[in-house]
Scaffold this motif. Structure first.
Motif, short mmCIF file in Angstrom:
data_model
loop_
_atom_site.label_atom_id
_atom_site.label_comp_id
_atom_site.label_asym_id
_atom_site.label_seq_id
_atom_site.Cartn_x
_atom_site.Cartn_y
_atom_site.Cartn_z
N GLY A 109 0.78 -1.23 0.00
CA GLY A 109 0.00 0.00 0.00
C GLY A 109 0.81 1.27 0.00
O GLY A 109 0.25 2.36 -0.12
N GLN A 110 2.14 1.17 0.14
CA GLN A 110 2.96 2.37 0.13
C GLN A 110 3.04 2.95 -1.29
O GLN A 110 3.04 2.21 -2.27
N THR A 164 -7.78 0.50 1.61
CA THR A 164 -6.75 1.09 2.46
C THR A 164 -6.10 0.00 3.31
O THR A 164 -6.79 -0.77 3.98
N VAL A 165 -4.77 -0.08 3.26
CA VAL A 165 -4.01 -1.01 4.09
C VAL A 165 -3.66 -0.30 5.39
O VAL A 165 -3.25 0.87 5.38
N TRP A 166 -3.83 -0.98 6.51
CA TRP A 166 -3.54 -0.40 7.82
C TRP A 166 -2.29 -1.04 8.40
O TRP A 166 -2.06 -2.24 8.23
N ALA A 201 -6.44 7.34 0.71
CA ALA A 201 -5.34 6.60 1.33
C ALA A 201 -5.25 5.17 0.83
O ALA A 201 -6.24 4.44 0.78
N THR A 202 -4.03 4.75 0.47
CA THR A 202 -3.75 3.35 0.16
C THR A 202 -3.08 2.65 1.34
O THR A 202 -3.11 1.42 1.43
N ARG A 203 -2.48 3.43 2.24
CA ARG A 203 -1.92 2.88 3.48
C ARG A 203 -1.90 3.95 4.55
O ARG A 203 -1.52 5.10 4.29
N VAL A 204 -2.32 3.57 5.76
CA VAL A 204 -2.23 4.44 6.94
C VAL A 204 -1.45 3.70 7.99
O VAL A 204 -1.86 2.63 8.45
#
Length: 371
Positions: A109-110, A164-166, A201-204
């Motif tokens: 997700g980055q 979104t990847v967490w 967001a794709t990553r948080v």
């Protein structure tokens, strides 16, 4: 020796077989690389599909240096928006405010920028977080956050776009608390209702500490006398900033990264310590072709142009749009390949539209590794 309690998931590169390099998905402690002695190794590759369909895993074609800017969707090389790029000999770094680099580890997700030879072999991979700062507002109903004055939209519905990847201990938006320090990767998409860009967001990632604030965006309302400009609802004061690359000139509509200490944000004003002109907008760039992935915004059917990551993309008579019958519309997730102009815009040769499906190559999850 690797303590299983410190590692939740480990990805292993397939080359070279006798000395695999391991990549972490989630670590409870910070590590960069390991050497492992083992009689056999089983590597599982997770490929996250965008809009329910992963990429075809094709290798980037061409013979000239290229820049690929997009989201990590798999490992074993690294997959950027579904395209496989070999990174066995590439450095993986984060660019600091002063232009120096720190070693980093890739995670799902980055958003990253990959310099490669045009044939799919990378020389450098740079993490490119969209915003780094503290959380000041949370709306669990709308699935939005406010981070360093930026509106961040998260997604749990694979039918509407990339999930979104967490990370860092988060599993959903309900885990986020006000004043948490976070690193957000995502796609800037113009919101016509608020007239500013929001971050999809794709990553948080939850952070224990940060070295400072970072905000990416497009300059508006530039005032060269007051040394200020607007950036997605923020007023940026740059009078004492160091601007990179040397000699770069600020202008409206220029893509910019703004850095400052954690104390730099007061209300809606951010006092910047450093400014970095975006790679695609840098006239000194040596890469003449690029791959850029993200969501479409500001589509103009009369001029056949749109934006991806804030970069202007032009459709022409030689542009191929795939799959057959697909159309480019606002909020569609696309992968654009084309030539980079002196103004940083892209003349598209190919536009791949991500669609949710269960039959074509776009729906295939690809597994690569050593048995």
């Amino acid at each position: 020796n690797i303590n299983p309690s410190t590692v939740k998931t480990v990805y292993a590169k397939s080359n070279p077989i006798n000395n695999p390099i391991l990549y972490q998905e989630i670590f409870m402690k910070q590590h960069t690389s390991f050497k492992v002695v083992a009689s056999g190794l089983l590597m599982a590759l997770l490929l996250q599909g965008c809009s329910g369909g992963g990429g075809s895993g094709n290798t980037v074609s061409g013979a000239t240096p290229q820049l690929a800017s997009g989201v990590v969707t798999g490992f074993g090389s690294v997959f950027v928006d579904g395209v496989e790029i070999e990174d066995a000999n590439a450095s993986v770094v984060t660019e600091n405010a002063d232009g120096t680099f720190s070693n980093s580890v890739l995670q799902m997700g980055q958003r990253i920028r990959v310099n490669h030879d045009g044939k799919g072999t990378a020389s450098k991979v740079t993490l490119d977080a969209t915003v780094i700062g503290s959380v000041s507002a949370i709306d669990t109903n709308a699935l939005t956050l406010t981070v360093a004055g930026q509106r961040v939209s998260t997604n749990t519905d694979l039918t509407t776009g990339p999930l979104t990847v967490w990370g860092g201990g988060y599993s959903s938006i309900t885990d986020v608390a006000n004043n948490d320090l976070v690193e957000v990767h995502g796609n800037p998409v113009f919101d016509s209702a608020s007239n500013v860009y929001k971050i999809v967001a794709t990553r948080v990632q939850k952070m224990t500490t940060i070295s400072g604030l970072k905000v990416n965006g497009k300059i508006t309302a530039l005032d060269t006398t007051a040394k200020t400009f607007a950036l997605n609802g923020l007023t940026v004061s740059y009078g004492s900033s160091v601007i990179r690359p040397a000699g770069a000139t600020l202008a409206n509509d220029l893509l910019i990264s703004v850095f400052g200490p954690t104390s730099a944000l007061s209300g809606t004003t951010l006092t910047a310590s450093h400014l970095k002109v975006n790679r695609l907008q840098d006239s000194t760039v040596t890469d003449t072709t690029a791959q850029v992935g993200g969501q479409v915004s500001l589509l103009n059917s009369s001029t056949n142009t749109f934006e991806v990551q804030g970069v202007k993309v032009a459709i022409n008579s030689n542009t191929t749009i795939s799959p057959s019958g697909a159309t480019v519309v606002n909020n569609a997730y696309v992968k654009v390949s084309g030539t980079v102009g002196t103004d940083g815009s892209i003349s598209a040769t190919n536009i791949q539209v991500r669609e949710q499906n269960t039959s074509s190559d776009l729906a295939v999850v690809k597994l690569i590794g050593v048995i």
